[in-house]
Scaffold this motif. Structure first.
Motif, short mmCIF file in Angstrom:
data_model
loop_
_atom_site.label_atom_id
_atom_site.label_comp_id
_atom_site.label_asym_id
_atom_site.label_seq_id
_atom_site.Cartn_x
_atom_site.Cartn_y
_atom_site.Cartn_z
N ASP A 127 0.84 -1.29 -0.04
CA ASP A 127 0.10 -0.09 -0.04
C ASP A 127 0.91 1.19 0.00
O ASP A 127 1.48 1.59 1.14
CB ASP A 127 -0.80 -0.08 1.28
N TRP A 128 1.17 1.91 -1.19
CA TRP A 128 2.05 3.03 -1.16
C TRP A 128 1.55 4.09 -0.53
O TRP A 128 2.30 4.97 -0.26
CB TRP A 128 2.47 3.38 -2.83
N ARG A 129 0.31 4.35 -0.58
CA ARG A 129 -0.21 5.60 0.10
C ARG A 129 0.30 5.64 1.73
O ARG A 129 0.83 6.62 2.30
CB ARG A 129 -1.61 5.75 0.23
N VAL A 130 0.04 4.49 2.31
CA VAL A 130 0.18 4.26 3.88
C VAL A 130 1.77 4.20 3.91
O VAL A 130 2.37 4.87 4.94
CB VAL A 130 -0.37 2.84 4.39
N THR A 131 2.70 3.51 3.19
CA THR A 131 3.89 3.53 3.05
C THR A 131 4.78 4.97 2.98
O THR A 131 5.47 5.44 3.96
CB THR A 131 4.52 2.63 2.01
N ALA A 132 4.09 5.78 2.08
CA ALA A 132 4.67 7.23 1.94
C ALA A 132 4.33 7.89 3.29
O ALA A 132 5.10 8.62 3.60
CB ALA A 132 3.70 7.75 0.72
N ARG A 133 3.02 7.79 3.77
CA ARG A 133 2.55 8.86 4.94
C ARG A 133 3.43 8.45 6.27
O ARG A 133 3.77 9.07 7.00
CB ARG A 133 1.05 8.23 5.37
N LYS A 172 -1.02 -4.51 1.82
CA LYS A 172 -2.43 -4.57 1.96
C LYS A 172 -2.73 -6.39 2.36
O LYS A 172 -2.14 -7.20 1.73
CB LYS A 172 -3.39 -4.52 0.83
#
Length: 305
Positions: free
Chosen positions: A71-77, A84
């Motif tokens: 999950d690149w969004r959570v990783t970036a955040r 996932k």
């Protein structure tokens, strides 16, 4: 076996008690016994086959995880890799088309066709609950569509039962002239059903015209569909009555002499032709087709499926 209706059932009015009765009655049809469920809907109890995957949760990446699931969004955040997790999708909606149009409010012997239809609908909804499926319905009164989106557990079955009781008894008290086609109801069904749904149509199919047949074909392209025809023996010309009665089909009115063998044979011939058309349509579309008669309690007809 004696032809006994459920407690609280008079064959004409509909009550919540007589529909909830089928909750306990449905237990005998659950696996591992030879289940009504599999006979109505095909091999539905093979739950692991053909299911998709539902997103479940996100957790921190661990060695061996599929990098495609990151999950690149959570990783970036967070600044840390997360992946996932998916779980097998175990629910597919069961959606019923329930016909409460004018022609369903007819019964020459034990009960109205509409009452038998409600009993069958109730049995299916409680089976759906027991199988942990979501269940919803389109109730078509011929003048109004009531949409009940698929809901899990008892809530879905109870909502359908309550809506059936409300609109059935409303139709009894203030009969309305139905429109000539099931087409609008089938369109609503198509909007409600995600691909892969189990769809069961409970109707006498009197209003299944050409347009509705085309819509039925579309429904069958991505869903498993079953047709259950509800009929009354008099529609087959079966009656002990030998008098003369005035009948109407909304367009024309005429007198029928039931003491005449020719009259009864003519009624039977028209019914047989209609049923053959339904059978052929269902066969051509790869849909199963069954019948139920309003002169017999549902419990005594289940073995016929």
């Amino acid at each position: 076996m004696e032809n006994v209706l459920p407690p609280a059932c008079d064959g004409v009015n509909l009550s919540l008690d007589e529909l909830i009765y089928y909750k306990q009655h449905s237990v005998k049809w659950l696996p591992p016994a030879k289940s009504l469920w599999s006979q109505i809907l095909g091999q539905h109890q093979s739950r692991q086959l053909g299911r998709g995957m539902d997103f479940s949760e996100v957790r921190q990446y661990q060695a061996g995880d599929d990098i495609r699931a990151i999950d690149w969004r959570v990783t970036a955040r967070t600044g840390k890799p997360h992946t996932k997790l998916f779980s097998e999708e175990r629910e597919k909606p069961i959606v019923l088309y329930l016909d409460l149009s004018a022609s369903m409010f007819f019964g020459s012997q034990l009960m109205l066709k509409s009452v038998l239809m409600a009993h069958m609908a109730s049995l299916i909804t409680w089976l759906s609950v027991a199988q942990q499926d979501r269940v919803g319905a389109i109730i078509d009164t011929g003048t109004q569509l009531i949409e009940l989106k698929p809901v899990a557990r008892n809530k879905g079955a109870l909502a359908i039962a309550q809506a059936l009781v409300t609109h059935h008894n409303k139709q009894l008290q203030s009969p309305q002239t139905s429109n000539d086609s099931m087409n609008e109801g089938l369109h609503a069904l198509a909007r409600m059903c995600p691909k892969g749904s189990e769809i069961i149509l409970l109707s006498d199919f009197v209003r299944l015209n050409h347009d509705a047949s085309l819509m039925l074909r579309k429904l069958g392209q991505h869903n498993k569909v079953r047709l259950v025809q509800i009929y009354d023996p008099l529609e087959k010309g079966i009656t002990n009555y030998r008098g003369t009665e005035q009948v109407s089909d909304k367009h024309t009115t005429r007198w029928l002499d039931f003491s005449s063998t020719k009259t009864r044979q003519g009624i039977e011939s028209a019914f047989t032709q209609h049923q053959q058309q339904l059978t052929q349509l269902a066969h051509s579309l790869g849909m199963s087709f069954s019948t139920l008669s309003s002169d017999t309690a549902l419990s005594q007809q289940l073995h016929g499926f």
